[in-house]
Scaffold this motif. Structure first.
Motif, mmCIF file in Angstrom:
data_model
loop_
_atom_site.group_PDB
_atom_site.id
_atom_site.type_symbol
_atom_site.label_atom_id
_atom_site.label_comp_id
_atom_site.label_asym_id
_atom_site.label_seq_id
_atom_site.Cartn_x
_atom_site.Cartn_y
_atom_site.Cartn_z
ATOM 1 N N ASP A 28 -8.454 -1.938 -11.442
ATOM 2 C CA ASP A 28 -9.439 -1.359 -11.297
ATOM 3 C C ASP A 28 -10.478 -2.504 -10.997
ATOM 4 N N ALA A 29 -10.337 -3.617 -11.335
ATOM 5 C CA ALA A 29 -11.259 -5.039 -10.937
ATOM 6 C C ALA A 29 -10.831 -5.409 -9.540
ATOM 7 N N LEU A 30 -9.904 -5.084 -8.693
ATOM 8 C CA LEU A 30 -9.637 -5.727 -7.535
ATOM 9 C C LEU A 30 -10.649 -4.915 -6.617
ATOM 10 N N PRO A 31 -11.237 -5.758 -5.644
ATOM 11 C CA PRO A 31 -12.156 -5.366 -4.722
ATOM 12 C C PRO A 31 -11.955 -4.092 -4.222
ATOM 13 N N PRO A 32 -12.672 -2.959 -3.779
ATOM 14 C CA PRO A 32 -12.232 -1.731 -3.066
ATOM 15 C C PRO A 32 -11.653 -1.970 -1.776
ATOM 16 N N GLY A 33 -11.891 -3.072 -0.935
ATOM 17 C CA GLY A 33 -11.758 -3.389 0.486
ATOM 18 C C GLY A 33 -10.332 -4.028 0.355
ATOM 19 N N TRP A 34 -9.659 -4.430 -0.709
ATOM 20 C CA TRP A 34 -8.491 -5.115 -0.497
ATOM 21 C C TRP A 34 -7.413 -3.947 -0.737
#
Length: 178
Positions: free
Chosen positions: A90-96
């Motif tokens: 969930d903490a991964l940036p959404p654009g990755w």
């Protein structure tokens, strides 16, 4: 007795002809260490299971000892509660995109990571994020030629194991299946 659902990531299993460990042997070692309902995903030492142990460190040690007894080597093991794995994803940036993102997991937060070294390893177009006991790399061109990937563990200063975020998401799905 309450059970905790765990995700286990073994380091260096079935990679480049080293650390051969059939997943049936891993499941058997998990049962010997007290795991219930062990399931594995792909051949690189990924497992989901329930266990009465509530602390990651002692659990990883038990699993390593059981694997060593069966396979003759003790790979480093990183144990994550399912909620911790969900929080990482969930903490991964959404654009990755998950297929372009690799996540290194450590047993404990690195006490003195060399942030300047991590920054120097990142190629143009790569982005990274370190938080607690995980490090993520977004590598749109892949990690095959990345200088970041082979240098990340040394820069962290602690043992780590890496997986594509897409594999971690599949493990999370497996853990949530029941």
């Amino acid at each position: 007795m309450a059970l905790t659902r765990w995700v286990l990531l073994l380091r260096g299993v079935n990679v480049g002809g080293h650390g051969r460990l059939p997943m049936a042997e891993l499941r058997a070692a998990l049962v010997e260490s007290g795991a219930r309902n062990p399931r594995t995903l792909i051949q690189s030492g990924n497992a989901v299971f329930d266990h009465e142990e509530t602390a990651a460190g002692p659990l990883a040690e038990r699993v390593c000892a059981a694997v060593a007894a069966r396979a003759g080597f003790a790979p480093a093991a990183m144990a994550l509660e399912v909620g911790t794995l969900a929080a990482i994803l969930d903490a991964l940036p959404p654009g990755w995109p998950r297929e372009e993102t690799h996540v290194w997991v450590t047993a404990a937060p690195p006490p003195a990571p060399r942030l300047e070294r991590l920054a120097a390893l990142a190629a143009p177009g790569e982005a990274w994020r370190l938080e607690g006991r995980w490090l993520a790399l977004h590598a749109p061109a892949g990690v095959g030629r990345s200088k970041f990937a082979p240098g990340a563990e040394a820069a962290l200063g602690v043992p780590a194991t890496a997986r594509k975020a897409s594999v971690l998401a599949r493990l999370l799905d497996l853990a949530r299946e029941g």
